[in-house]
Structures are given as structure tokens and as C-alpha cells.
Design a protein around this motif. Structure first.
Motif, mmCIF file in Angstrom:
data_model
loop_
_atom_site.group_PDB
_atom_site.id
_atom_site.type_symbol
_atom_site.label_atom_id
_atom_site.label_comp_id
_atom_site.label_asym_id
_atom_site.label_seq_id
_atom_site.Cartn_x
_atom_site.Cartn_y
_atom_site.Cartn_z
ATOM 1 N N SER A 1 54.516 72.744 49.749
ATOM 2 C CA SER A 1 54.888 71.335 49.741
ATOM 3 C C SER A 1 53.796 70.560 50.460
ATOM 4 C CB SER A 1 56.227 71.110 50.447
ATOM 5 O OG SER A 1 57.254 71.881 49.847
ATOM 6 N N VAL A 2 53.697 69.266 50.149
ATOM 7 C CA VAL A 2 52.678 68.410 50.758
ATOM 8 C C VAL A 2 53.341 67.147 51.302
ATOM 9 C CG1 VAL A 2 50.538 67.127 50.426
ATOM 10 C CG2 VAL A 2 50.914 69.265 49.169
ATOM 11 N N ILE A 3 53.026 66.801 52.543
ATOM 12 C CA ILE A 3 53.453 65.528 53.130
ATOM 13 C C ILE A 3 52.204 64.699 53.395
ATOM 14 C CG2 ILE A 3 54.583 64.373 55.059
ATOM 15 C CD1 ILE A 3 56.319 66.790 55.462
ATOM 16 N N PRO A 4 51.946 63.680 52.576
ATOM 17 C CA PRO A 4 50.809 62.787 52.848
ATOM 18 C C PRO A 4 51.218 61.736 53.866
ATOM 19 C CG PRO A 4 51.839 62.180 50.791
ATOM 20 C CD PRO A 4 52.635 63.337 51.327
ATOM 21 N N GLU B 1 59.441 69.358 59.826
ATOM 22 C CA GLU B 1 58.813 70.660 60.046
ATOM 23 C C GLU B 1 59.867 71.699 60.439
ATOM 24 O OE1 GLU B 1 55.092 70.702 62.345
ATOM 25 O OE2 GLU B 1 55.221 68.530 62.356
ATOM 26 N N LEU B 2 60.759 71.321 61.330
ATOM 27 C CA LEU B 2 61.814 72.239 61.764
ATOM 28 C C LEU B 2 62.679 72.654 60.577
ATOM 29 C CD1 LEU B 2 63.494 73.703 63.909
ATOM 30 C CD2 LEU B 2 64.667 71.529 64.357
ATOM 31 N N ASP B 3 63.042 71.712 59.736
ATOM 32 C CA ASP B 3 63.865 72.026 58.566
ATOM 33 C C ASP B 3 63.142 72.979 57.626
ATOM 34 O OD1 ASP B 3 66.213 71.444 56.731
ATOM 35 O OD2 ASP B 3 64.550 70.748 55.477
ATOM 36 N N PHE B 4 61.836 72.776 57.436
ATOM 37 C CA PHE B 4 61.057 73.661 56.563
ATOM 38 C C PHE B 4 61.076 75.094 57.078
ATOM 39 C CE2 PHE B 4 56.993 75.824 55.842
ATOM 40 C CZ PHE B 4 56.936 75.827 54.453
ATOM 41 N N LEU C 1 46.736 76.245 45.090
ATOM 42 C CA LEU C 1 48.036 76.902 45.242
ATOM 43 C C LEU C 1 48.893 76.699 43.997
ATOM 44 C CD1 LEU C 1 48.812 75.814 48.927
ATOM 45 C CD2 LEU C 1 48.216 78.124 48.173
ATOM 46 N N LEU C 2 48.847 75.496 43.454
ATOM 47 C CA LEU C 2 49.616 75.207 42.249
ATOM 48 C C LEU C 2 49.119 76.037 41.073
ATOM 49 C CD1 LEU C 2 51.828 73.412 40.972
ATOM 50 C CD2 LEU C 2 50.027 71.743 40.466
ATOM 51 N N ASP D 1 52.493 88.677 47.282
ATOM 52 C CA ASP D 1 53.665 88.393 48.121
ATOM 53 C C ASP D 1 53.508 86.989 48.680
ATOM 54 O OD1 ASP D 1 55.969 88.615 49.531
ATOM 55 O OD2 ASP D 1 55.179 89.954 51.074
ATOM 56 N N ALA D 2 53.658 85.979 47.827
ATOM 57 C CA ALA D 2 53.384 84.599 48.217
ATOM 58 C C ALA D 2 54.427 84.087 49.197
ATOM 59 C CB ALA D 2 53.339 83.701 46.987
ATOM 60 N N ARG D 3 53.959 83.421 50.227
ATOM 61 C CA ARG D 3 54.824 82.801 51.222
ATOM 62 C C ARG D 3 54.627 81.289 51.194
ATOM 63 N NH1 ARG D 3 58.520 86.689 52.412
ATOM 64 N NH2 ARG D 3 57.545 88.570 53.286
ATOM 65 N N PRO D 4 55.657 80.507 51.473
ATOM 66 C CA PRO D 4 55.550 79.047 51.357
ATOM 67 C C PRO D 4 54.727 78.416 52.479
ATOM 68 C CG PRO D 4 57.728 79.677 52.122
ATOM 69 C CD PRO D 4 57.030 80.950 51.772
ATOM 70 N N LEU D 5 53.993 77.392 52.097
ATOM 71 C CA LEU D 5 53.198 76.601 53.031
ATOM 72 C C LEU D 5 53.636 75.139 52.957
ATOM 73 C CD1 LEU D 5 49.473 77.787 52.688
ATOM 74 C CD2 LEU D 5 50.707 77.483 54.837
ATOM 75 N N LEU D 6 53.683 74.485 54.113
ATOM 76 C CA LEU D 6 53.870 73.045 54.175
ATOM 77 C C LEU D 6 52.548 72.443 54.632
ATOM 78 C CD1 LEU D 6 55.573 70.448 54.117
ATOM 79 C CD2 LEU D 6 56.241 70.955 56.490
ATOM 80 N N LEU D 7 51.951 71.600 53.794
ATOM 81 C CA LEU D 7 50.672 70.965 54.103
ATOM 82 C C LEU D 7 50.921 69.516 54.507
ATOM 83 C CD1 LEU D 7 48.618 72.260 51.035
ATOM 84 C CD2 LEU D 7 48.961 73.374 53.248
#
Length: 705
Positions: free
Chosen positions: A674-677, A697-700, A666-667, A639-645
Motif C-alpha cells: 500500500s502507498v500513503i502519499p 501504521e499501527l492498524d497496518f 511491486l505491482l 513468500d511475499a510479505r506486505p509493505l506500507l510505503l
């Protein structure tokens, strides 16, 4: 203007606020740093005359640096500011003699000396870019470090090299582990008579070298740093007594058994040091003979999990006894206390956090009292207490000096007490100056006022009485169900649930965006009791995540407007690891998560922190695997849930490899993320500092709830 823009322009409403407060030993002057306005980042040096309550500007960066001088910081100064989490520009720090007649400070790598009585400021010629300058106790000399070498400037202006070597050796600087994990930010200490210095020699030749590089700047070569990851070699730290006339005495202790130098204190009575074993389950408080360098054991510190020294200890009391902070864990007690030669000074009801210094003795007392920061019963609050040290005082005797709800810090000199108070009822920290129990002045703050006053509901929940808080939108109507944002840290040594307004300003912005914001201090965090903190030993992941989930459930029982079918989680550093752990381990609860600068593989984090809680990786490989987000990410997906890194690419504390390796795992397993460098960003690019990052972050979270 909305909160994100205001927070970015005012450094979260701290610019223009006083900080780094010092009191002269006779109580005549209060010294502090403060920028000239709510959006000015450059801190200046100020003095307040207690007798007249007048403030004087002593040193302003703009007046000391010319237009063509960019004020670039030496690498060692940048590293020190990173360890201190100091983002202010201008004068980052200063040091004074005990009487606070003289101050020394670095600015753009240059050394300045300020006469705090006359206000005169002069630049002092040095052998190179300056780090950590400190006047001697007489105010006649100034020591400093440049390029890892320790120098002393004498009264006649001559600059003498006191100790220095080529290669991977530094003198007078704290090594990475001491500054990042052991709360020791210094590497040398003046003798009380100003005739010698106790200096640390740090040899990093055995420490693994890591290479940091910001890919956005391909023209810049990678930076090589000595990084002692879990299980690897640490820097070799030794202590030496250096006479200004050229004499040299080595300090002797069993460094093979006790490699960590945790604290050094040198005042009347001689030097005292605290040393710990590598796994930090046993330590010694040692006195040093300054003539021979031989040491004598004054106290032992022991705990089957880990030792947690009290800041500001050890030190000598005026009667010769040695003050030591430790834990009282027998006869049913569970407390952090102070002891003088083994005699209890503070009652078990007091959770001692720091010894600030000595206060002038009270009426009828022949020995100075101690000023102590501590909590009593309520972990979200900290208060100041006067502690009697006189022999025959009739056991533990304390007197509270602050009683209003909130978080209080102090500075003391002679009969003058400076109190910094933060609360839910007032914006920022309010600094007041007291003499003999009477308020005589305040330190002016130029900080901007936040646009609103958050009102979190602070409470204790679940059978473990976990400190927790819920924050609703300001326009919330009871009966309207709200998605939940669990905003966390959860790691040892740090609390989030505090009775101060600053902790809730950003969270109120999140709440006003349509969330019920929840924050929980799980077991493992300080402020409650030693057993509450240390139950995480070798099982951090299970205890921390269980407490967060249980607290959510308990809060939902009290707050029916919390919709536990729509829960997100957000955190930075340890909190980023916790957010990733929650989404990967408990996807049935957490619908999405934001992990900022997360530790994804604890084998890649530093020795002192990681081994304290998880042990050595060679002895506990299963424990490390159990705590690794990368290992969890490789497990079959149900039951994968999305992560923002999110990660700063030049982070030298939690290196970007943590996020990049987790992203690869994860890939490989097909988990959404998603990743934000953050180019050019270090670990201090804390989650949500940039106004645009907050909105991303709020939009995610909105998209995934």
C-alpha cells in the motif's frame, strides 16, 4: 489525551525547550532560543545574565511581525531549515559577534539586529529577503545573503553588494551536498578583524535539474532543483577572499582532485580549510594565506574506506599548532582522536565526536583547554571532557566534566560552561550553567512533560556487541509472548540506541499497543569504533541486515517473551530502505514492514553520501543493483510479505520517485503493498509525526501480524 495528540501539539515535547545555546566570549551572557509555551511553535531570542541569573526576552516574533505580514520564508531559508531538519517557526537561527553584544537574525525574510546588552531590537533595511545574516567580529557590520548574492551592511547603514552573479551561481551559501551530507551549513566567514570575508562561490550550472511537484496542487508550477545524484556532476565550489574595499583574492588548491569543501575555520592564525576527494578516501587540511590565497598542507587525512572528519576541527591552537581530528588505526588502536601537529591529544579510549571550543585554562596552565564531546566505552552515552593542550603536559590528559548516565552537550565562553543533559531519568534536556566548577544557574524550560517515563532495557548483544534495546508494554506480565516491532534507522552517522528518554517516548506508545519494541544500532553506526562504522564499505546491505537479524535472535535468547514468529519492521529514510530490504530479502523473519521515504534505488540518491559507501555507479554497477529495492522487487516471488510505503510528495532529499518506482515494481511482480502519499510534505514528515499517520501504521501492522 493520548501520546499521538500530545506529540503533535508539542512537537514531540520540544516546544518551549531551550535550544541553540551560545555563550559570550567573556562568559557574561548566555543566548538561546525558546518558544513561550509547550504548544507554541514560534521561537524567540532570549539572554540570561550569568551574574544575576536573570533571563530577558530580547526578540519575540509576534511583536516584530505585523498582522498583515505572513512572514513567508525565502526559498533559500526554507532549504536551509530542511537541511538542518529544523521544524520550529519564529526565529529559526541567529548569529552573534564573539563577545555576544550583538545578534543578527532573519524573520520572515527581514533582517533584525539585537543589542544583547541593552535589549534594543531594530529592523535593518536590506536589498531583498535575507538568509544567514552574521555580524562581523567587531559587531559593527552585518553580512547577509539575498537571492544568492552576498551583501554587507556597514555601520552607517549603507548596504553594499560584495559579490553576486546572475544564473546558476550563488555567493555565501552552502551547496546541497555540503549542507545535507558534509555538515557544512555556511557559505561565508568573517575575518577576525571584520575587514574581509572568505566566501564560497557555488556554480550549479552542470548539476542535473530535477522537478518537484505536489500533484495535489495542480495550479502550482513544478519547482526546479539542482540535484547531484550518484555519478552525476556536483556543483563547482570555489573560495574567495573579498576585501570590503573591493579587493579580491582567489583561494588556490587542486579542486579537480579535491572537489569537496568540507569545513572552513577563520580565527586568529588565519583561515584553515578541509578538502576531500570525491570518493572521500583522502583529504587535506590546508592553511590559507589571506594575502595571496595560496594554501599549505598542514595534515593529510586518509582511509581506504572513507575519511570521517571530527566536527569542530581543524582550528589553530593559541601556540600556533593546528588541531586536527582523525583516526588512530595502527599498533592495535581503533579510535577517533585529536591531534596537534601530529601529536596525540586524546587517549585511544575516547571516541571524539565534536570539539565545542576553548575553555579558560586550568590552574597552573598557560594555554586554554578544549571542551570536547565524546563517548568512552558506552556508545549510548556522550559526555563532556576537558582536554589539555599545553605543550609538555605529559601526553594525553583529559578530565571528565559530566559523569551521570545520559547524553551531554556543551557550550563554552570564558570561564562559563553551559551543559545540556538528557537521560532516561529525566524528561527533555536540562540546561545548567557552571562557572569555575560551580553551578550558578539553569535555563528554564517551558516544555510539556510526557505522560509516561519509558524504561528501555539497553544492552550489547551478539558476538559483535551490537548496541540494542527492548521496550515492553508498561502493563507487561512476564511469560506473555509478544509480537515484535523492530523500529530501525541503521544508517551511517546516526544512532538510535541512546540513554535519553526522548528516544523512547513514541516507542513506548507502540509497546503499550501490545508489542515488544526492539531497536538495534548495527555496524555502520557511530559511537563504537571506526572499524565498527566502516565495515559496511561497499556492502552496506549485507552487513546491516545481518546485524539486525542476529541481534533479534540474540535478544530472543535473553528475552523469551519476544515472539520471533510475529516480527514487523518500521523505519524512515535509510531506515525505510532497511525496512523494505528486510521484508524483501528475509520474508521468513519479517511478516510486514513500513518503509517511510525509503531510498529504493541508490542511483537516485545524492553523490557525497551514496558514493562514500557504494562507490561510483559506473565502476560498481553490481553493488548498486545489489542494494536496489527495485531490483529485488523484480525477483521471483516465493513468500511475499506486505509493505506500507509512505512518502512526502515534495521531498527534495529522497524524492518521491523512489517510492513510486518501487510501487510499480511491486505491482508488476504481484507483491502486496500500500502507498500513503503525503501531500505538501518534505523529508521532515518523519514517520509517525502526524497523529493519524501513527494510527494508520499501527492498524497496518496489527492486520498483518
Amino acid at each position: 489525551m493520548e501520546y499521538p495528540e500530545l506529540a503533535a501539539r508539542t512537537r514531540r515535547f520540544t516546544r518551549g525547550a531551550p535550544r541553540a545555546v551560545t555563550v559570550a566570549s567573556d562568559g557574561s551572557r548566555v543566548i538561546f532560543l525558546r518558544s513561550p509555551g509547550p504548544e507554541d511553535a514560534a521561537d524567540a531570542l532570549w539572554v540570561l545574565d550569568v551574574e544575576t541569573s536573570t533571563e530577558r526576552l530580547i526578540a519575540e516574533p509576534a511583536a516584530l511581525l505585523t498582522d498583515d505580514d505572513t512572514g513567508d520564508l525565502p526559498a533559500e531559508e526554507r532549504a536551509l531549515r530542511e537541511r538542518l531538519r529544523l521544524s520550529a517557526s519564529g526565529i529559526g537561527s541567529y548569529a552573534t559577534d564573539p563577545a555576544a553584544r550583538v545578534a543578527a537574525f532573519p524573520l520572515g525574510g527581514r533582517l533584525f539586529r539585537a543589542d544583547l546588552v541593552t535589549g534594543d531590537v531594530t529592523e535593518v533595511a536590506t536589498a531583498g529577503p535575507v538568509v544567514d545574516p552574521r555580524p562581523d567580529p567587531t559587531g559593527r557590520r552585518i553580512a547577509y545573503v539575498t537571492s544568492g548574492n552576498l551583501h554587507v551592511i556597514h555601520a552607517d547603514g549603507t548596504d553594499a553588494l560584495l559579490a553576486g552573479e546572475e544564473g546558476d551561481v550563488t555567493w555565501g551559501l552552502a551547496e546541497f551536498i555540503a549542507a545535507e551530507e558534509l555538515d557544512r551549513f555556511r557559505g561565508y566567514w568573517w575575518a577576525p578583524d571584520g575587514r574581509s570575508i572568505l566566501a564560497a562561490r557555488v556554480d550549479e550550472s552542470r548539476v542535473p535539474r530535477w522537478h518537484l511537484h505536489d500533484p495535489a496542487r495542480p495550479e502550482v508550477a513544478p519547482t526546479s532543483v539542482a540535484y547531484p545524484y550518484a555519478g552525476a556532476d556536483n556543483a563547482e565550489v570555489t573560495l574567495h577572499l573579498l576585501d570590503l574595499e573591493g579587493g579580491w583574492v582567489d583561494v588556490h588548491w587542486d579542486r579537480e582532485t579535491y572537489p569537496y569543501l568540507v569545513s572552513v575555520h577563520w580565527a586568529e592564525g588565519g583561515p584553515l580549510i578541509t578538502v576531500l576527494r570525491r570518493l572521500q578516501q583522502h583529504g587535506l587540511v590546508l592553511s590559507v594565506d589571506p594575502r595571496t590565497g595560496e594554501t599549505q598542507v598542514h595534515a593529510e587525512l586518509a582511509d581506504p574506506r572513507w575519511v570521517e572528519p571530527v566536527l569542530g576541527t581543524p582550528s589553530h591552537l593559541p601556540d600556533g599548532r593546528v588541531l586536527v581530528g582523525g583516526e588512530l588505526a595502527h599498533d592495535g588502536y581503533d579510535a577517533r582522536c585529536l591531534f596537534a601537529d601530529g601529536t596525540l591529544l586524546t587517549p585511544p579510549s575516547l571516541y571524539v565526536r565534536r570539539v565545542v571550543g576553548r575553555m579558560a585554562a586550568g590552574a597552573g596552565a598557560g594555554s586554554p583547554d578544549l571542551l570536547v564531546e565524546a563517548s568512552e566505552g558506552e556508545p549510548s552515552e556522550q559526555h563532556l571532557f576537558r582536554v589539555r593542550t599545553a605543550i609538555g603536559a605529559g601526553g594525553a590528559e583529559i578530565r571528565p566534566l559530566t559523569t551521570a548516565p545520559g547524553w551531554h552537550v556543551g557550550a563554552v565562553g570564558g570561564d562559563v560552561l553551559v551543559v545540556g543533559s538528557a537521560s532516561l531519568d529525566r524528561a527533555g534536556t536540562h540546561w545548567t550553567i557552571w562557572r569555575v566548577g560551580k553551578q550558578v544557574s539553569v535555563i528554564t524550560s517551558y516544555a510539556a512533560k510526557p505522560p509516561y517515563a519509558p524504561r528501555p532495557v539497553l544492552e550489547r548483544v551478539a558476538d559483535r556487541r551490537l548496541p540494542a534495546a527492548v521496550l515492553y508494554p508498561r502493563n507487561h506480565v512476564t511469560g506473555r509472548r509478544l509480537p515484535v516491532l523492530l523500529d530501525v534507522y541503521g544508517g551511517p552517522g546516526h544512532q538510535e540506541v541512546l540513554a535519553t528518554r526522548a528516544r523512547w517516548l513514541e516507542r513506548q506508545w507502540w509497546a503499550d499497543a501490545g508489542f515488544a519494541v526492539v531497536t538495534v544500532d548495527n555496524r555502520g553506526t557511530p559511537g563504537v569504533a571506526p572499524s565498527f562504522e566502516k565495515v559496511v564499505h561497499r556492502r552496506v546491505a549485507d552487513v546491516v541486515l545481518t546485524d539486525q537479524v542476529d541481534a533479534l535472535s540474540a535478544l530472543a535468547g535473553k528475552h523469551p517473551d519476544l515472539d520471533l514468529d510475529r516480527v514487523s519492521i518500521r523505519g524512515w529514510s535509510f531506515g525505510g530502505w532497511l525496512a523494505g530490504l528486510a521484508v524483501l530479502r528475509r520474508p521468513e523473519i519479517f511478516r510486514c514492514g513500513i518503509a517511510g521515504a525509503p531510498v529504493t534505488d541508490w542511483r537516485l540518491y545524492d553523490t557525497a553520501y551514496t558514493e562514500r559507501y557504494l562507490g561510483l555507479p559506473s565502476e560498481n554497477p553490481d553493488v548498486y543493483a545489489h542494494h536496489s529495492l527495485i531490483e529485488i522487487a523484480a525477483e521471483p516471488v516465493h513468500d511475499a510479505r506486505p509493505l506500507l510505503l509512505i512518502h512526502g510528495l515534495v521531498d527534495d532529499n529522497v524524492v518521491a520517485a523512489h517510492t513510486l518506482r518501487l510501487s510499480a515494481a511491486l505491482l508488476a511482480s504481484g507483491r502486496p503493498h500500500s502507498v500513503i502519499p503525503l501531500t505538501g510534505a518534505t523529508h521532515m514528515a518523519a514517520g509517525g509525526v502526524g497523529e493519524q499517520l501513527l494510527r494508520l501504521e499501527l492498524d497496518f501492522i496489527r492486520r498483518n501480524l
